[in-house]
Motif scaffolding. Structure first.
Motif, PDB file in Angstrom:
ATOM      1  N   LEU A   7       6.158 -16.573   1.479  1.00 55.25           N
ATOM      2  CA  LEU A   7       5.899 -15.159   1.944  1.00 55.25           C
ATOM      3  C   LEU A   7       5.702 -14.125   0.838  1.00 55.25           C
ATOM      4  CD1 LEU A   7       9.050 -15.495   4.484  1.00 55.25           C
ATOM      5  CD2 LEU A   7       6.675 -16.239   4.809  1.00 55.25           C
ATOM      6  N   HIS A   8       4.718 -13.387   1.019  1.00 55.79           N
ATOM      7  CA  HIS A   8       4.327 -12.431   0.054  1.00 55.79           C
ATOM      8  C   HIS A   8       4.091 -11.197   0.550  1.00 55.79           C
ATOM      9  CE1 HIS A   8       2.703 -15.108  -3.693  1.00 55.79           C
ATOM     10  NE2 HIS A   8       3.750 -15.884  -2.884  1.00 55.79           N
ATOM     11  N   ASN A   9       4.398 -10.311  -0.362  1.00 57.71           N
ATOM     12  CA  ASN A   9       3.974  -8.894   0.220  1.00 57.71           C
ATOM     13  C   ASN A   9       2.779  -8.388  -0.605  1.00 57.71           C
ATOM     14  OD1 ASN A   9       4.122  -6.479   1.194  1.00 57.71           O
ATOM     15  ND2 ASN A   9       5.852  -5.560  -0.069  1.00 57.71           N
ATOM     16  N   ALA A  10       2.066  -7.424  -0.399  1.00 58.74           N
ATOM     17  CA  ALA A  10       0.900  -7.129  -0.983  1.00 58.74           C
ATOM     18  C   ALA A  10       1.281  -5.733  -1.692  1.00 58.74           C
ATOM     19  CB  ALA A  10      -0.369  -6.612  -0.234  1.00 58.74           C
ATOM     20  N   THR A  11       0.811  -5.518  -2.879  1.00 53.48           N
ATOM     21  CA  THR A  11       1.045  -4.361  -3.794  1.00 53.48           C
ATOM     22  C   THR A  11      -0.062  -3.135  -3.638  1.00 53.48           C
ATOM     23  OG1 THR A  11       0.064  -5.112  -5.801  1.00 53.48           O
ATOM     24  CG2 THR A  11       2.531  -5.425  -5.459  1.00 53.48           C
ATOM     25  N   TRP A  12      -1.221  -3.676  -3.112  1.00 55.64           N
ATOM     26  CA  TRP A  12      -2.347  -2.514  -2.955  1.00 55.64           C
ATOM     27  C   TRP A  12      -2.089  -1.575  -1.901  1.00 55.64           C
ATOM     28  CZ3 TRP A  12      -3.369  -7.979  -2.088  1.00 55.64           C
ATOM     29  CH2 TRP A  12      -3.444  -8.227  -0.661  1.00 55.64           C
ATOM     30  N   PRO A  13      -1.357  -1.589  -0.993  1.00 57.37           N
ATOM     31  CA  PRO A  13      -0.943  -0.549   0.010  1.00 57.37           C
ATOM     32  C   PRO A  13      -0.541   0.554  -0.799  1.00 57.37           C
ATOM     33  CG  PRO A  13      -0.334  -2.498   0.947  1.00 57.37           C
ATOM     34  CD  PRO A  13      -0.810  -3.074  -0.376  1.00 57.37           C
ATOM     35  N   GLY A  14      -0.035   0.417  -1.944  1.00 53.47           N
ATOM     36  CA  GLY A  14       0.227   1.792  -2.719  1.00 53.47           C
ATOM     37  C   GLY A  14      -0.830   2.560  -3.493  1.00 53.47           C
ATOM     38  N   LEU A  15      -2.207   1.860  -3.199  1.00 57.79           N
ATOM     39  CA  LEU A  15      -3.135   2.454  -3.755  1.00 57.79           C
ATOM     40  C   LEU A  15      -4.421   2.826  -2.767  1.00 57.79           C
ATOM     41  CD1 LEU A  15      -3.911  -0.095  -7.017  1.00 57.79           C
ATOM     42  CD2 LEU A  15      -3.302   2.237  -6.792  1.00 57.79           C
ATOM     43  N   VAL A  16      -4.341   1.910  -1.732  1.00 60.44           N
ATOM     44  CA  VAL A  16      -5.507   2.052  -0.719  1.00 60.44           C
ATOM     45  C   VAL A  16      -5.419   3.217   0.033  1.00 60.44           C
ATOM     46  CG1 VAL A  16      -6.813   0.844   0.997  1.00 60.44           C
ATOM     47  CG2 VAL A  16      -6.048  -0.361  -0.793  1.00 60.44           C
ATOM     48  N   GLY A  17      -6.295   4.193   0.265  1.00 61.79           N
ATOM     49  CA  GLY A  17      -6.416   5.421   0.914  1.00 61.79           C
ATOM     50  C   GLY A  17      -5.508   6.417   0.540  1.00 61.79           C
ATOM     51  N   LYS A  18      -5.172   5.940  -0.799  1.00 60.92           N
ATOM     52  CA  LYS A  18      -4.458   7.149  -1.560  1.00 60.92           C
ATOM     53  C   LYS A  18      -5.306   7.727  -2.742  1.00 60.92           C
ATOM     54  CE  LYS A  18      -0.707   5.368   0.330  1.00 60.92           C
ATOM     55  NZ  LYS A  18       0.007   6.303   1.435  1.00 60.92           N
ATOM     56  N   GLY A  19      -4.602   8.701  -3.241  1.00 64.29           N
ATOM     57  CA  GLY A  19      -5.558   9.279  -4.523  1.00 64.29           C
ATOM     58  C   GLY A  19      -5.623  10.713  -4.274  1.00 64.29           C
ATOM     59  N   PRO A  20      -6.504  11.514  -5.045  1.00 64.46           N
ATOM     60  CA  PRO A  20      -6.623  13.053  -5.175  1.00 64.46           C
ATOM     61  C   PRO A  20      -6.922  13.462  -3.804  1.00 64.46           C
ATOM     62  CG  PRO A  20      -7.957  11.879  -6.929  1.00 64.46           C
ATOM     63  CD  PRO A  20      -7.559  10.802  -5.955  1.00 64.46           C
ATOM     64  N   ASP A  21      -7.692  12.771  -3.025  1.00 59.48           N
ATOM     65  CA  ASP A  21      -8.148  13.095  -1.487  1.00 59.48           C
ATOM     66  C   ASP A  21      -7.111  13.027  -0.371  1.00 59.48           C
ATOM     67  OD1 ASP A  21      -8.786  10.913  -2.016  1.00 59.48           O
ATOM     68  OD2 ASP A  21     -10.832  10.921  -1.178  1.00 59.48           O
ATOM     69  N   SER A  22      -5.973  12.375  -0.921  1.00 63.51           N
ATOM     70  CA  SER A  22      -5.044  11.839   0.179  1.00 63.51           C
ATOM     71  C   SER A  22      -3.590  12.264  -0.367  1.00 63.51           C
ATOM     72  CB  SER A  22      -5.091  10.638   0.619  1.00 63.51           C
ATOM     73  OG  SER A  22      -4.380  10.052   1.569  1.00 63.51           O
ATOM     74  N   GLU A  23      -2.719  11.184  -0.310  1.00 65.26           N
ATOM     75  CA  GLU A  23      -1.280  11.283  -0.776  1.00 65.26           C
ATOM     76  C   GLU A  23      -1.334  10.634  -2.233  1.00 65.26           C
ATOM     77  OE1 GLU A  23       2.233  11.066   2.228  1.00 65.26           O
ATOM     78  OE2 GLU A  23       0.777   9.280   2.451  1.00 65.26           O
ATOM     79  N   PRO A  24      -0.372  10.861  -3.044  1.00 65.90           N
ATOM     80  CA  PRO A  24      -0.420  10.330  -4.372  1.00 65.90           C
ATOM     81  C   PRO A  24      -0.210   8.659  -4.417  1.00 65.90           C
ATOM     82  CG  PRO A  24       1.293  12.259  -4.238  1.00 65.90           C
ATOM     83  CD  PRO A  24       0.665  11.831  -2.709  1.00 65.90           C
ATOM     84  N   VAL A  25      -0.687   7.998  -5.193  1.00 68.50           N
ATOM     85  CA  VAL A  25      -0.600   6.503  -5.514  1.00 68.50           C
ATOM     86  C   VAL A  25       0.951   6.364  -5.683  1.00 68.50           C
ATOM     87  CG1 VAL A  25      -1.092   4.467  -6.993  1.00 68.50           C
ATOM     88  CG2 VAL A  25      -2.823   6.300  -6.238  1.00 68.50           C
ATOM     89  N   ILE A  26       1.409   5.431  -4.985  1.00 67.40           N
ATOM     90  CA  ILE A  26       2.753   4.863  -5.249  1.00 67.40           C
ATOM     91  C   ILE A  26       2.689   3.848  -6.365  1.00 67.40           C
ATOM     92  CG2 ILE A  26       4.490   3.543  -4.222  1.00 67.40           C
ATOM     93  CD1 ILE A  26       3.697   4.246  -1.589  1.00 67.40           C
ATOM     94  N   PRO A  27       3.390   4.081  -7.450  1.00 68.10           N
ATOM     95  CA  PRO A  27       3.321   3.154  -8.481  1.00 68.10           C
ATOM     96  C   PRO A  27       3.447   1.718  -8.175  1.00 68.10           C
ATOM     97  CG  PRO A  27       4.735   5.120  -9.154  1.00 68.10           C
ATOM     98  CD  PRO A  27       4.485   5.099  -7.672  1.00 68.10           C
ATOM     99  N   PHE A  28       3.122   0.801  -9.145  1.00 66.67           N
ATOM    100  CA  PHE A  28       3.303  -0.681  -9.099  1.00 66.67           C
ATOM    101  C   PHE A  28       4.631  -0.995  -9.031  1.00 66.67           C
ATOM    102  CE2 PHE A  28       3.942  -4.809 -11.129  1.00 66.67           C
ATOM    103  CZ  PHE A  28       3.162  -5.524 -10.128  1.00 66.67           C
ATOM    104  N   ASP A  29       5.466  -0.470 -10.020  1.00 63.75           N
ATOM    105  CA  ASP A  29       6.760  -0.714 -10.222  1.00 63.75           C
ATOM    106  C   ASP A  29       7.611  -0.398  -9.104  1.00 63.75           C
ATOM    107  OD1 ASP A  29       5.926  -1.722 -12.723  1.00 63.75           O
ATOM    108  OD2 ASP A  29       6.994   0.018 -13.853  1.00 63.75           O
ATOM    109  N   SER A  30       7.414   0.537  -8.271  1.00 63.21           N
ATOM    110  CA  SER A  30       7.845   0.942  -6.951  1.00 63.21           C
ATOM    111  C   SER A  30       7.397   0.011  -6.220  1.00 63.21           C
ATOM    112  CB  SER A  30       7.537   2.423  -6.549  1.00 63.21           C
ATOM    113  OG  SER A  30       7.615   3.326  -7.374  1.00 63.21           O
ATOM    114  N   MET A  31       6.296  -0.458  -5.890  1.00 65.26           N
ATOM    115  CA  MET A  31       5.923  -1.557  -4.801  1.00 65.26           C
ATOM    116  C   MET A  31       6.654  -2.719  -5.094  1.00 65.26           C
ATOM    117  SD  MET A  31       3.828  -0.015  -2.684  1.00 65.26           S
ATOM    118  CE  MET A  31       3.295  -1.269  -1.710  1.00 65.26           C
ATOM    119  N   LEU A  32       6.893  -2.962  -6.606  1.00 65.93           N
ATOM    120  CA  LEU A  32       7.389  -4.286  -6.901  1.00 65.93           C
ATOM    121  C   LEU A  32       9.028  -4.332  -6.619  1.00 65.93           C
ATOM    122  CD1 LEU A  32       7.001  -7.119  -8.262  1.00 65.93           C
ATOM    123  CD2 LEU A  32       7.376  -6.153 -10.390  1.00 65.93           C
TER     124      LEU A  32
END
Length: 340
Positions: A7-32
């Motif tokens: 069973l795995h979780n994905a870390t890219w939801p902290g990035l996809v759809g985020k950024g300057p034109d949306s909400e801030p990126v969630i850091p990798f360490d937080s996702m981990l």
């Protein structure tokens, strides 16, 4: 108790759809950390799948893989599939764009090889898509599909040098991959043994509804969203065709709508695992992908991953969100897993 698939979780939801034109990126360490902290009745996630995108990762940093390996080892996690950051190029673009695409696949394979040598990656694939919009593809469907297939072949040849398989993502926003039938046409045209399909329960469910490809819809336009028998029949139709190609699988929920945020085009909406509006019976419907037409386990991959992109940060930063996700994943493994 079943211990496969992992069973795995994905870390890219902290990035996809985020950024300057949306909400801030969630850091990798937080996702981990949230992944490692999730626990349901003593069961925890076995690992993570990675989107190899900045600012989470810098593939040009020679020390990046070692730092990552140390982080996941400390938390008793493994690494599975990798998402190649191919969007700086395009599989149907100019010669330079296509070269960039293949180069990013090569960088991802190198990174994956380093993780294997460091002892933290034992299974998984490298995920790709066409990095092209449906509207651009539609300007010359036949010619653009041929270009995509040619680029994918070159990428497959690169991946083969590293013992990697490439999984083409089934998502309605990628040109030449935006319906179940176009997806098969593209894969067959690539004609390489190390390419397959990545199914996502949310994204591929939209295939049945004909978004971006109404000519290939399976469910009628005005179908009753409460009619589970029609939904199950539609899922069986597309999975019977796509399952033999499937080498990577994302567990997810969908309410039959599309959504996009930040710079991401609209695609099948990822809903929370507990969303009462979700049209999928997650544990049951995962079986269309994990079992063959006779109900036998395919055991086609050693891990499954939750994908839940473009949720608000307020949702993603709650630990309960990840506990609920893990609970849904455990039910899938209880229903369709095995023990080794």
């Amino acid at each position: 108790m079943n211990n496969f698939p992992k069973l795995h979780n994905a870390t890219w939801p902290g990035l996809v759809g985020k950024g300057p034109d949306s909400e801030p990126v969630i850091p990798f360490d937080s996702m981990l950390e949230m992944t490692a902290a999730a626990e349901v009745n003593g069961v925890k996630f076995d690992g993570i799948d990675l989107g190899l995108l900045e600012p989470h990762f810098n593939l040009d940093d020679p020390d990046e893989a070692k730092r990552l390996a140390d982080k996941v080892s400390e938390r008793n996690l493994n690494i599975g599939s990798l998402v190649a950051p191919i969007w700086a190029g395009s599989a149907m673009g100019s010669d330079d764009a296509r070269k960039t695409f293949v180069d990013m696949v090569r960088k991802s394979c190198v990174f994956g090889q380093q993780l294997k040598e460091l002892g933290v990656r034992h299974y998984g694939v490298v995920r790709i898509d066409s990095a092209a919009s449906v509207s651009d593809w539609a300007k010359d469907p036949a010619g653009n599909t041929k270009l995509i297939a040619q680029t994918f072949r070159e990428a497959c040849d690169v991946a083969a040098d590293f013992g990697e398989k490439l999984a083409a993502e089934g998502e309605i926003c990628w040109g030449g991959m935006h319906s179940w039938k176009y997806m098969i046409e593209t894969l067959e045209m690539v004609d390489r043994p190390n390419i397959g399909f990545q199914a996502d329960m949310s994204h591929t469910f939209l295939y049945t509804m004909g978004y971006n490809a109404p000519e290939h819809r399976v469910l009628p336009k005005d179908f009753d969203k409460g009619d589970r028998e029609s939904i199950k029949a539609a899922l069986k139709t597309i999975t019977d065709v796509l399952r033999p190609w499937t080498i990577d699988f994302h567990v997810a929920q969908n309410d039959g709508s599309v959504f996009g945020s930040g710079s991401h085009d609209k695609t099948g909406r990822h809903c929370q695992a507990t969303d009462p509006n979700g049209l999928l019976d997650i544990a049951h419907d995962a079986g269309y992908w994990l079992r063959d037409e006779n109900g036998n386990l395919t055991k086609a991959f050693q891990h499954i991953c939750w994908d839940g992109c473009m949720f608000p940060n307020a949702v993603m930063e709650k630990q309960q969100t990840w506990n609920d996700i893990l609970a849904a994943m455990i039910k899938v493994r209880e229903a369709h897993g095995w023990s080794e």
